[in-house]
Design an enzyme around this catalytic site. Structure first.
Site, PDB file in Angstrom:
ATOM      1  N   ALA A 104     -60.248 -22.218 -36.590  1.00 39.59           N
ATOM      2  CA  ALA A 104     -59.014 -22.274 -35.802  1.00 39.59           C
ATOM      3  C   ALA A 104     -58.089 -23.289 -36.460  1.00 39.59           C
ATOM      4  O   ALA A 104     -58.353 -24.484 -36.427  1.00 39.59           O
ATOM      5  CB  ALA A 104     -59.331 -22.678 -34.371  1.00 39.59           C
ATOM      6  N   SER A 140     -54.525 -25.125 -36.786  1.00 43.80           N
ATOM      7  CA  SER A 140     -53.270 -25.465 -36.108  1.00 43.80           C
ATOM      8  C   SER A 140     -52.153 -25.760 -37.088  1.00 43.80           C
ATOM      9  O   SER A 140     -50.990 -25.850 -36.695  1.00 43.80           O
ATOM     10  CB  SER A 140     -53.488 -26.681 -35.215  1.00 43.80           C
ATOM     11  OG  SER A 140     -53.705 -27.836 -36.011  1.00 43.80           O
ATOM     12  N   GLY A 141     -52.487 -25.947 -38.360  1.00 40.54           N
ATOM     13  CA  GLY A 141     -51.499 -26.364 -39.347  1.00 40.54           C
ATOM     14  C   GLY A 141     -51.507 -27.854 -39.584  1.00 40.54           C
ATOM     15  O   GLY A 141     -50.798 -28.356 -40.451  1.00 40.54           O
ATOM     16  N   GLY A 142     -52.311 -28.583 -38.831  1.00 42.74           N
ATOM     17  CA  GLY A 142     -52.440 -30.024 -39.014  1.00 42.74           C
ATOM     18  C   GLY A 142     -53.510 -30.368 -40.025  1.00 42.74           C
ATOM     19  O   GLY A 142     -54.228 -29.505 -40.537  1.00 42.74           O
ATOM     20  N   VAL A 143     -53.650 -31.661 -40.295  1.00 37.24           N
ATOM     21  CA  VAL A 143     -54.579 -32.106 -41.329  1.00 37.24           C
ATOM     22  C   VAL A 143     -56.032 -31.885 -40.911  1.00 37.24           C
ATOM     23  O   VAL A 143     -56.873 -31.535 -41.756  1.00 37.24           O
ATOM     24  CB  VAL A 143     -54.325 -33.587 -41.701  1.00 37.24           C
ATOM     25  CG1 VAL A 143     -54.582 -34.497 -40.509  1.00 37.24           C
ATOM     26  CG2 VAL A 143     -55.164 -34.011 -42.890  1.00 37.24           C
ATOM     27  N   ASP A 144     -56.362 -32.033 -39.636  1.00 37.19           N
ATOM     28  CA  ASP A 144     -57.762 -31.956 -39.212  1.00 37.19           C
ATOM     29  C   ASP A 144     -58.357 -30.565 -39.447  1.00 37.19           C
ATOM     30  O   ASP A 144     -59.371 -30.418 -40.133  1.00 37.19           O
ATOM     31  CB  ASP A 144     -57.881 -32.336 -37.731  1.00 37.19           C
ATOM     32  CG  ASP A 144     -57.428 -33.754 -37.458  1.00 37.19           C
ATOM     33  OD1 ASP A 144     -57.645 -34.619 -38.334  1.00 37.19           O
ATOM     34  OD2 ASP A 144     -56.853 -34.008 -36.383  1.00 37.19           O
ATOM     35  N   SER A 145     -57.747 -29.537 -38.870  1.00 40.86           N
ATOM     36  CA  SER A 145     -58.287 -28.187 -39.025  1.00 40.86           C
ATOM     37  C   SER A 145     -58.156 -27.702 -40.467  1.00 40.86           C
ATOM     38  O   SER A 145     -58.982 -26.906 -40.932  1.00 40.86           O
ATOM     39  CB  SER A 145     -57.598 -27.215 -38.069  1.00 40.86           C
ATOM     40  OG  SER A 145     -56.200 -27.205 -38.257  1.00 40.86           O
ATOM     41  N   LEU A 149     -52.821 -19.553 -34.032  1.00 42.99           N
ATOM     42  CA  LEU A 149     -52.244 -18.940 -32.840  1.00 42.99           C
ATOM     43  C   LEU A 149     -50.767 -19.282 -32.716  1.00 42.99           C
ATOM     44  O   LEU A 149     -50.383 -20.440 -32.816  1.00 42.99           O
ATOM     45  CB  LEU A 149     -52.968 -19.433 -31.587  1.00 42.99           C
ATOM     46  CG  LEU A 149     -54.486 -19.198 -31.544  1.00 42.99           C
ATOM     47  CD1 LEU A 149     -55.035 -19.692 -30.220  1.00 42.99           C
ATOM     48  CD2 LEU A 149     -54.809 -17.730 -31.760  1.00 42.99           C
ATOM     49  N   CYS A 193     -55.740 -25.097 -22.244  1.00 47.01           N
ATOM     50  CA  CYS A 193     -55.529 -24.331 -23.477  1.00 47.01           C
ATOM     51  C   CYS A 193     -56.852 -24.148 -24.212  1.00 47.01           C
ATOM     52  O   CYS A 193     -57.175 -23.043 -24.668  1.00 47.01           O
ATOM     53  CB  CYS A 193     -54.511 -25.044 -24.368  1.00 47.01           C
ATOM     54  SG  CYS A 193     -54.144 -24.166 -25.903  1.00 47.01           S
ATOM     55  N   CYS A 220     -47.516 -29.300 -26.672  1.00 51.80           N
ATOM     56  CA  CYS A 220     -46.741 -28.484 -27.612  1.00 51.80           C
ATOM     57  C   CYS A 220     -45.502 -27.845 -27.000  1.00 51.80           C
ATOM     58  O   CYS A 220     -44.519 -27.611 -27.695  1.00 51.80           O
ATOM     59  CB  CYS A 220     -47.635 -27.422 -28.248  1.00 51.80           C
ATOM     60  SG  CYS A 220     -48.328 -26.214 -27.092  1.00 51.80           S
TER      61      CYS A 220
END
Length: 381
Positions: A27, A29-34, A53, A121, A218
């Site tokens: 999954a 999100s576009g962030g560094v973690d995922s 998503l 969510c 968000c």
């Protein structure tokens, strides 16, 4: 979880087969973690499929910084997938997100509660619909960038706090069911700090290595809940009276939705010897009830919709000794849980807490370890 090859060694995700034969949906999100999770698993040779998503309108999102799942974030997730050489898909979940998260958020505020939409969510979108999609893609598991740990116990997979207490996301993931936990993986939960995550991002050459963390909910620009609710529910900000605990009118307000339990600033009431706090919201009467700080303290909290991750049925014991967290920013406190059904309970705090608010989560922790036993939702009783 059944093993594919009983005599084969387990790979890093817990399956008895080579990584290249193990499909994992990440999954993203576009962030560094995922992004780090996806890159790390791809480097290890897993059959990675990235999924992002689209949760709300791109046009409203493109100009907003600090929120996940916006248009820019979808672009960033796609770039990471291209760089690491695995497929990436964007799923339109706008209607699902609105029905399952945004509408309840607005209605809860109108009812005088203080909701936590990020939990809903995870519960109703990411770990339900997205997880089902991962299973339809014949994935062996789904991985996320959450800071929490999944450990194998003597009986089953267990949920544990992240190694880095400052990044721990257990409060937002308490409603993860056992079936979901069996399918989920959290590769970052063991890291000692966010700095280690960013080092990995630089190691993999990810374009998001220095991207700031998301801060706001968000769909709530700049943390302005009231303006979002007014837009979703016209007329929600009807004015009313600010009253004391005896019902005496002390002033006026411009909408109950502008206030939260425990609030002190911004009441617009002057000339009093002692400070006043919001102790109750009464949307039907359009009253904001204020009182002294000690009026906020409570030891008994009704909790419902309980998700229990313990080893024995929740209501098999009359009383359970645990630690509970009633706000994401507060440490766990010693408490007793008195089950009243398989999904409801009265939580008794050993020391009174201030500002307990309906709509918040009450999360259960083992007092002697990092294990999370689930939790439930605080209600008015």
């Amino acid at each position: 979880m059944p093993l594919d090859r009983p005599n084969a060694p387990l790979n890093s995700l817990g399956f008895a087969k080579p990584p290249q034969e193990t499909r994992v949906v990440v999954a993203m999100s576009g962030g560094v973690d995922s992004s780090v999770v996806a890159a790390q698993l791809a480097e290890e040779g897993y059959d990675v499929v990235g999924v992002t998503l689209q949760l709300y309108d791109h046009g409203a999102a493109l100009a907003k910084k600090g929120a996940c799942c916006a248009g820019r974030d979808i672009h960033d997730a796609r770039r990471v997938a291209e760089n690491m050489g695995f497929p990436h898909y964007v799923l339109d979940y706008e209607n699902i997100f609105k029905d399952a998260v945004i509408d309840e958020f607005a209605d809860a505020y109108l009812a005088g509660a203080t909701p936590v939409p990020c939990i809903r969510c995870n519960e109703r979108v990411k770990f339900k619909d997205l997880l089902a999609t991962a299973q339809e893609l014949e994935a062996d598991c789904m991985a996320t960038g959450h800071y929490i740990q999944r450990k194998m116990g003597a009986e089953k997979a267990e949920l544990h706090c992240a190694a880095d207490a400052t990044r721990d996301q257990s409060y937002f993931l308490f409603s993860t069911t056992q079936a979901q936990l069996d399918f989920l993986r959290f590769p970052l939960g063991h890291l000692a700090s966010k700095e280690e995550t960013r080092k990995l991002a630089h190691k993999y050459g990810l374009p998001v290595a220095d991207k700031p963390d998301s801060q706001d909910i968000c769909f709530v620009p700049n943390g302005d809940y009231a303006s979002v609710i007014e837009k979703l529910r016209p007329g929600a900000a009807d004015p009313g009276d600010i009253v004391d605990m005896e019902g005496r009118v002390l002033g006026q307000h411009n909408g109950v939705i502008h206030y939260t339990i425990g609030q002190r600033r911004g009441l617009g009431i002057g000339g009093l010897a002692d400070p006043l706090y919001v102790v109750k919201l009464d949307p039907e009467a359009r009253h904001v009830v204020v009182g002294p700080k000690e009026a906020l303290a409570t030891r008994h909290i009704p909790v419902r919709e309980i998700n229990w991750l313990g080893d024995t049925p929740f209501d098999s014991e009359r009383t359970r000794e645990v630690a509970v967290k009633i706000r994401s920013t507060r440490p766990p406190r010693a408490a007793l849980i008195h089950p009243t059904s398989p999904t409801t309970a009265m939580v008794e705090l050993l020391t009174a807490e201030e500002g307990v608010s309906p709509g918040q989560a009450c999360v259960f922790y083992d007092e002697n370890s990092s294990r999370i036993f689930g939790g439930g939702w605080i209600h008015k009783g």
